[in-house]
Design a protein around this motif. Structure first.
Motif, PDB file in Angstrom:
ATOM      1  N   VAL A 130      -2.664  -1.221  -2.791  1.00 29.44           N
ATOM      2  CA  VAL A 130      -3.872  -0.476  -2.811  1.00 29.44           C
ATOM      3  C   VAL A 130      -2.778   0.972  -2.504  1.00 29.44           C
ATOM      4  CG1 VAL A 130      -5.302   0.638  -0.887  1.00 29.44           C
ATOM      5  CG2 VAL A 130      -5.152  -1.956  -1.121  1.00 29.44           C
ATOM      6  N   LEU A 131      -3.807   2.657  -3.382  1.00 29.22           N
ATOM      7  CA  LEU A 131      -3.065   3.062  -2.349  1.00 29.22           C
ATOM      8  C   LEU A 131      -4.146   4.239  -1.854  1.00 29.22           C
ATOM      9  CD1 LEU A 131      -1.149   5.911  -3.867  1.00 29.22           C
ATOM     10  CD2 LEU A 131      -2.791   6.770  -5.327  1.00 29.22           C
ATOM     11  N   ALA A 185       0.771  -1.289   0.227  1.00 30.49           N
ATOM     12  CA  ALA A 185       0.110   0.068   0.036  1.00 30.49           C
ATOM     13  C   ALA A 185       1.357   1.291   0.177  1.00 30.49           C
ATOM     14  CB  ALA A 185      -1.274  -0.047   1.256  1.00 30.49           C
ATOM     15  N   VAL A 186       0.585   1.906  -0.965  1.00 30.00           N
ATOM     16  CA  VAL A 186       1.666   3.332  -0.983  1.00 30.00           C
ATOM     17  C   VAL A 186       0.557   4.380  -0.131  1.00 30.00           C
ATOM     18  CG1 VAL A 186       2.429   5.065  -2.511  1.00 30.00           C
ATOM     19  CG2 VAL A 186       2.518   3.008  -2.676  1.00 30.00           C
ATOM     20  N   GLY A 222      -4.189  -1.580  -8.026  1.00 33.04           N
ATOM     21  CA  GLY A 222      -5.644  -2.496  -7.341  1.00 33.04           C
ATOM     22  C   GLY A 222      -6.585  -1.780  -6.598  1.00 33.04           C
ATOM     23  N   ARG A 223      -6.336  -1.250  -6.166  1.00 29.81           N
ATOM     24  CA  ARG A 223      -7.324  -0.338  -5.118  1.00 29.81           C
ATOM     25  C   ARG A 223      -7.175   1.321  -5.158  1.00 29.81           C
ATOM     26  NH1 ARG A 223      -9.915  -1.129   0.519  1.00 29.81           N
ATOM     27  NH2 ARG A 223      -8.257  -2.232   0.747  1.00 29.81           N
ATOM     28  N   LEU A 224      -8.278   2.139  -5.263  1.00 27.74           N
ATOM     29  CA  LEU A 224      -8.132   3.652  -4.017  1.00 27.74           C
ATOM     30  C   LEU A 224      -8.097   3.697  -3.206  1.00 27.74           C
ATOM     31  CD1 LEU A 224      -6.906   6.008  -5.019  1.00 27.74           C
ATOM     32  CD2 LEU A 224      -8.358   6.971  -6.716  1.00 27.74           C
ATOM     33  N   LEU A 231      -5.538   6.820 -11.482  1.00 30.05           N
ATOM     34  CA  LEU A 231      -5.360   5.312 -10.809  1.00 30.05           C
ATOM     35  C   LEU A 231      -5.821   4.839  -9.871  1.00 30.05           C
ATOM     36  CD1 LEU A 231      -3.637   8.723  -8.457  1.00 30.05           C
ATOM     37  CD2 LEU A 231      -2.166   7.138  -8.784  1.00 30.05           C
ATOM     38  N   ASP A 232      -6.998   5.302 -10.599  1.00 31.78           N
ATOM     39  CA  ASP A 232      -8.667   4.092 -10.177  1.00 31.78           C
ATOM     40  C   ASP A 232      -8.271   2.975 -11.172  1.00 31.78           C
ATOM     41  OD1 ASP A 232     -10.428   2.899  -8.294  1.00 31.78           O
ATOM     42  OD2 ASP A 232     -11.760   3.383  -9.963  1.00 31.78           O
ATOM     43  N   GLU A 233      -8.143   2.988 -12.132  1.00 32.85           N
ATOM     44  CA  GLU A 233      -7.492   2.107 -13.776  1.00 32.85           C
ATOM     45  C   GLU A 233      -6.260   1.262 -13.316  1.00 32.85           C
ATOM     46  OE1 GLU A 233      -7.451   4.486 -16.594  1.00 32.85           O
ATOM     47  OE2 GLU A 233      -9.672   5.436 -17.137  1.00 32.85           O
TER      48      GLU A 233
END
Length: 251
Positions: free
Chosen positions: A226-227, A202-203, A246-248, A241-243
């Protein structure tokens, strides 16, 4: 106020903190968004600042690394919100790696409420926070950077063979082409070693990091699970970022 006076104030703001957002300058100067953007464009043409998505940074900032104290004052509310959301990803008893940085420092504080953690970190500041709780803390060692990261061969060697459930990683910039970046080559290598330890990555990065490109890439956007960012992220950045990630998660 004359255009030159505005531009001097913008330049002062950028030099003092390393960067300034258009929205903040609009409030400070009492002028329109378009006026601020034109002033930034003038300063950029003169080589005095670098235009980035939503604002300006000091010229050459992609290879310049601000110290921990300088970065601590940037977007503190967003960092706290991000920290709370990131800590919610972590279950009691998990093993977690935390990179160095002001956002991960905030995450470390939020993790004090999660029992039974084992935390691997290359940050003295993160370790100091977690030593106040009941977490088992593993500190890598290494050479210290201006942002208080421990990096280099000693840090990388300490990470080899380790396996954690999560890596929570701060970054200097995020860009659709360059991915997640840092201005420090040794820190990039150490962060890549941290990525290799983790089952899930996760960033944690506030909206000001979008469009900023550091010298060295840590990971591509699609390499993170995950961001966690904040709701100040602009619509086009959210879509990208959503595209790609993995998950925003927007705090």
């Amino acid at each position: 106020m004359l255009a030159r006076q505005r531009q001097e104030l913008i330049l002062d703001a950028v030099r003092t903190t390393g960067g300034a957002r258009v929205s903040e300058l609009v409030d400070t100067l009492g002028v329109s968004d378009m006026t601020v953007r034109r002033d930034i464009e003038v300063l950029a043409r003169r080589g005095l600042v670098t235009r980035v998505h939503g604002g300006a940074t000091a010229a050459g900032s992609s290879v310049e690394e601000p110290g921990f104290a300088a970065k601590s004052g940037r977007n503190p509310a967003a960092k706290q919100s991000i920290a709370t959301a990131a800590a919610a990803l972590i279950e009691p008893g998990a093993s977690v790696a935390l990179s160095a940085g002001t956002t991960t420092h905030a995450v470390a504080t939020a993790l004090l409420g999660v029992p039974g953690l084992t935390v691997v970190t290359n940050s003295l500041r993160v370790a100091e926070v977690l030593w106040a709780g009941d977490a088992t803390v593993v500190l890598t060692g290494g050479e210290r950077t201006p942002s208080d990261a421990l990096v280099g061969p000693v840090a990388v060697a300490a990470l080899r063979g380790l396996h954690v459930d999560w890596l929570l990683m701060g970054v200097h910039g995020m860009d659709v082409e360059a991915g997640f970046t840092t201005p420090n080559l040794a820190e990039a290598e150490t962060n890549r070693a941290l990525v290799a330890t983790a089952r899930r990555v996760a960033v944690v990065a506030d909206n000001s990091k979008w469009g900023v490109v550091g010298l060295s890439t840590i990971a591509a956007l699609d390499e993170v699970d995950v961001l966690v960012s904040d709701d100040g992220l602009e619509p086009d950045a959210r879509r990208t970022l959503d595209e790609c990630c993995g998950r925003l998660v927007l705090a």
